[in-house]
Design a protein around this motif. Structure first.
Motif: not given
Length: 100
Positions: A7-31
């Motif tokens: 995404l960065r190489s395509l020029g996407v700026e801003g914060e990017i959050f990855c669900v699987k790379g977060s190390g958190a459960g789904f609801h913790d990620f969403i919250n």
């Protein structure tokens, strides 16, 4: 984080959050997004990614957060079945550009 790099190489700026790379459960990620007003949802283009996109969008909407998955849908339409994941997106677009 190949998705992030792609995404960065395509020029996407801003914060990017990855669900699987977060190390958190789904609801913790969403919250972590409770104070956001709008988010863009980008998931892989396979069945698992489509389901995750629907789930994220539904959960974020329940939290009164506008979840925009239109870019994901457009990209899925463009790549058809040629690629399955976000990490392949930058390479695919580069290949298409050089073939033109």
């Amino acid at each position: 984080m190949n998705d992030l790099r792609s995404l960065r190489s395509l020029g996407v700026e801003g914060e990017i959050f990855c669900v699987k790379g977060s190390g958190a459960g789904f609801h913790d990620f969403i919250n972590r997004f409770r104070k956001e007003k709008e988010l863009i949802v980008m998931t892989d283009f396979d069945n698992e990614g489509r389901e995750l996109s629907r789930t994220l969008t539904r959960e974020l909407c329940h939290m009164r957060i506008k979840a925009d998955s239109s870019i994901r849908s457009q990209m899925e339409g463009l790549v058809k079945s040629e690629i399955k994941g976000v990490e392949e997106l930058a390479g695919y677009i580069e290949k298409v550009k050089t073939a033109s």
